[in-house]
Scaffold this motif. Sequence first.
Motif, mmCIF file in Angstrom:
data_model
loop_
_atom_site.group_PDB
_atom_site.id
_atom_site.type_symbol
_atom_site.label_atom_id
_atom_site.label_comp_id
_atom_site.label_asym_id
_atom_site.label_seq_id
_atom_site.Cartn_x
_atom_site.Cartn_y
_atom_site.Cartn_z
ATOM 1 N N ASN A 81 0.845 -1.198 0.000
ATOM 2 C CA ASN A 81 0.000 0.000 0.000
ATOM 3 C C ASN A 81 0.877 1.243 0.000
ATOM 4 N N PHE A 82 0.830 2.016 -1.077
ATOM 5 C CA PHE A 82 1.561 3.290 -1.153
ATOM 6 C C PHE A 82 0.627 4.414 -0.711
ATOM 7 N N GLN A 83 1.048 5.199 0.253
ATOM 8 C CA GLN A 83 0.249 6.345 0.687
ATOM 9 C C GLN A 83 0.661 7.555 -0.164
ATOM 10 N N VAL A 84 -0.217 7.972 -1.075
ATOM 11 C CA VAL A 84 0.107 9.053 -2.012
ATOM 12 C C VAL A 84 -0.863 10.235 -1.882
ATOM 13 N N GLY A 85 -1.677 10.251 -0.837
ATOM 14 C CA GLY A 85 -2.576 11.379 -0.596
ATOM 15 C C GLY A 85 -3.625 11.548 -1.681
ATOM 16 N N ASN A 86 -3.712 12.766 -2.200
ATOM 17 C CA ASN A 86 -4.728 13.085 -3.208
ATOM 18 C C ASN A 86 -4.310 12.712 -4.634
ATOM 19 N N ASP A 87 -3.147 12.079 -4.788
ATOM 20 C CA ASP A 87 -2.617 11.790 -6.123
ATOM 21 C C ASP A 87 -2.915 10.369 -6.618
ATOM 22 N N VAL A 88 -3.801 9.652 -5.950
ATOM 23 C CA VAL A 88 -4.084 8.273 -6.382
ATOM 24 C C VAL A 88 -4.524 8.244 -7.847
ATOM 25 N N TYR A 91 -1.668 9.024 -10.285
ATOM 26 C CA TYR A 91 -0.752 7.896 -10.497
ATOM 27 C C TYR A 91 -1.370 6.861 -11.433
ATOM 28 N N VAL A 92 -2.643 6.564 -11.235
ATOM 29 C CA VAL A 92 -3.302 5.570 -12.086
ATOM 30 C C VAL A 92 -3.328 6.049 -13.534
ATOM 31 N N ARG A 93 -3.599 7.348 -13.741
ATOM 32 C CA ARG A 93 -3.606 7.903 -15.110
ATOM 33 C C ARG A 93 -2.219 7.805 -15.738
ATOM 34 N N MET A 94 -1.195 8.151 -14.956
ATOM 35 C CA MET A 94 0.176 8.082 -15.458
ATOM 36 C C MET A 94 0.537 6.646 -15.832
ATOM 37 N N LEU A 95 0.183 5.707 -14.960
ATOM 38 C CA LEU A 95 0.523 4.310 -15.198
ATOM 39 C C LEU A 95 -0.251 3.733 -16.380
ATOM 40 N N SER A 96 -1.468 4.209 -16.588
ATOM 41 C CA SER A 96 -2.295 3.686 -17.676
ATOM 42 C C SER A 96 -1.724 4.028 -19.056
ATOM 43 N N LYS A 97 -0.822 5.006 -19.116
ATOM 44 C CA LYS A 97 -0.204 5.405 -20.380
ATOM 45 C C LYS A 97 1.078 4.621 -20.669
ATOM 46 N N LYS A 184 11.268 -5.269 -9.311
ATOM 47 C CA LYS A 184 11.110 -5.455 -10.755
ATOM 48 C C LYS A 184 10.018 -4.541 -11.310
ATOM 49 N N VAL A 185 8.928 -4.409 -10.569
ATOM 50 C CA VAL A 185 7.807 -3.586 -11.027
ATOM 51 C C VAL A 185 8.170 -2.105 -10.980
ATOM 52 N N LEU A 186 8.694 -1.650 -9.852
ATOM 53 C CA LEU A 186 8.997 -0.231 -9.693
ATOM 54 C C LEU A 186 10.085 0.232 -10.660
ATOM 55 N N ASP A 187 10.986 -0.676 -11.033
ATOM 56 C CA ASP A 187 12.029 -0.321 -11.998
ATOM 57 C C ASP A 187 11.458 -0.068 -13.389
ATOM 58 N N GLU A 188 10.285 -0.622 -13.669
ATOM 59 C CA GLU A 188 9.670 -0.438 -14.990
ATOM 60 C C GLU A 188 8.840 0.837 -15.088
ATOM 61 N N CYS A 257 5.142 16.963 -11.383
ATOM 62 C CA CYS A 257 5.648 15.599 -11.513
ATOM 63 C C CYS A 257 5.286 14.793 -10.263
ATOM 64 N N LEU A 258 4.920 13.546 -10.459
ATOM 65 C CA LEU A 258 4.616 12.672 -9.335
ATOM 66 C C LEU A 258 5.916 12.101 -8.785
ATOM 67 N N LYS A 259 5.976 11.979 -7.482
ATOM 68 C CA LYS A 259 7.175 11.435 -6.851
ATOM 69 C C LYS A 259 7.275 9.938 -7.136
ATOM 70 N N PRO A 260 8.492 9.429 -7.318
ATOM 71 C CA PRO A 260 8.658 7.985 -7.561
ATOM 72 C C PRO A 260 8.087 7.168 -6.401
ATOM 73 N N LEU A 261 7.428 6.068 -6.732
ATOM 74 C CA LEU A 261 6.890 5.175 -5.704
ATOM 75 C C LEU A 261 8.044 4.414 -5.055
ATOM 76 N N THR A 262 8.133 4.489 -3.740
ATOM 77 C CA THR A 262 9.227 3.838 -3.028
ATOM 78 C C THR A 262 8.685 3.093 -1.812
ATOM 79 N N ILE A 263 9.441 2.100 -1.368
ATOM 80 C CA ILE A 263 9.107 1.332 -0.168
ATOM 81 C C ILE A 263 9.954 1.874 0.975
#
Length: 290
Positions: A81-88, A91-97, A184-188, A257-263
């Motif tokens: 679970n990534f806590q990204v506030g109001n940017d959920v 992020y989904v729009r960015m990833l969908s492209k 592997k996923v985050l690197d892509e 710009c959205l911040k990179p997803l990190t653990i």
Amino acid sequence: MNTRYVLYDEKIPHIKYLESSQTLRVQVSIPKFLYGNNVKTIGLDDINLFFVGLQERIEHLFGVTVPHEDWLVERCDVCWNFQVGNDVGNYVRMLSKQKFAFKNTKSYNQDQTVEFSNKSSRIIFYDKQEEVAKSKETKALIEQAKGILRLEINSSKHDMKKFAPTWKAVELLSQPFFDYMVGKVLDEVDYLDDIEELNVEWLKENKDNISKIETYIGFNIIRNLVDESTLKKIYPSSTLATRKSLAKKMTIPKGNCLKPLTIIKESLPDQRTRYFADNDKKSKIMEQIK
């Protein structure tokens, strides 16, 4: 004739026993087993707690004790679970492209879910609060899920066998396997610049570099359209390396710009798995589960 028994339990939603092979199969979500929901993020200590709890539950239901080392894995979903506030939604729009190597991209529910999949594995990012709300969970849990971008990875057989040739659960439910699959996923994920936000005045000021800017914009558009394997087919290896280098060095004005997803890792034990052999500790753990 083969006899099969399918049972339903409040703690373990799917239990199947095959009489001919004397095989017991269970399907269970670890966070739901321990805490009743998967909004809560679990750690290594929770994995140890799960093994003890599963053993106790099986013993309670069937009167048999299954050692932790005897469990084999047929399917393993790695989640975070990534806590990204109001940017959920952003992020989904960015990833969908984007295109992931050897996977098809699908979007669902208007910026709520994006899926990358093929025949062997699947990766999903989605709005956890929306999913919890649709399931009609409590207001408290819906509020707890606010701002969560959920990642779920259905691991391929190839990846599981790489880490555990014998399919042992104690080897796959581990920090190294989690790091490998999520890494592997985050690197892509490619955090592409929003070239629609280019400023005309900035272009005038940098007219001497207009050729590089054109090259960068063209490459940016192309890598938005195709995956990495296709890029390697389109460009000679030396040219592709040059284009990627240019993309990293280019500092054109861009939109938000959205911040990179990190653990963010907490302090965790070094060993893969650790069992509670002490009976007093085991009793306290079972009191928590009950």
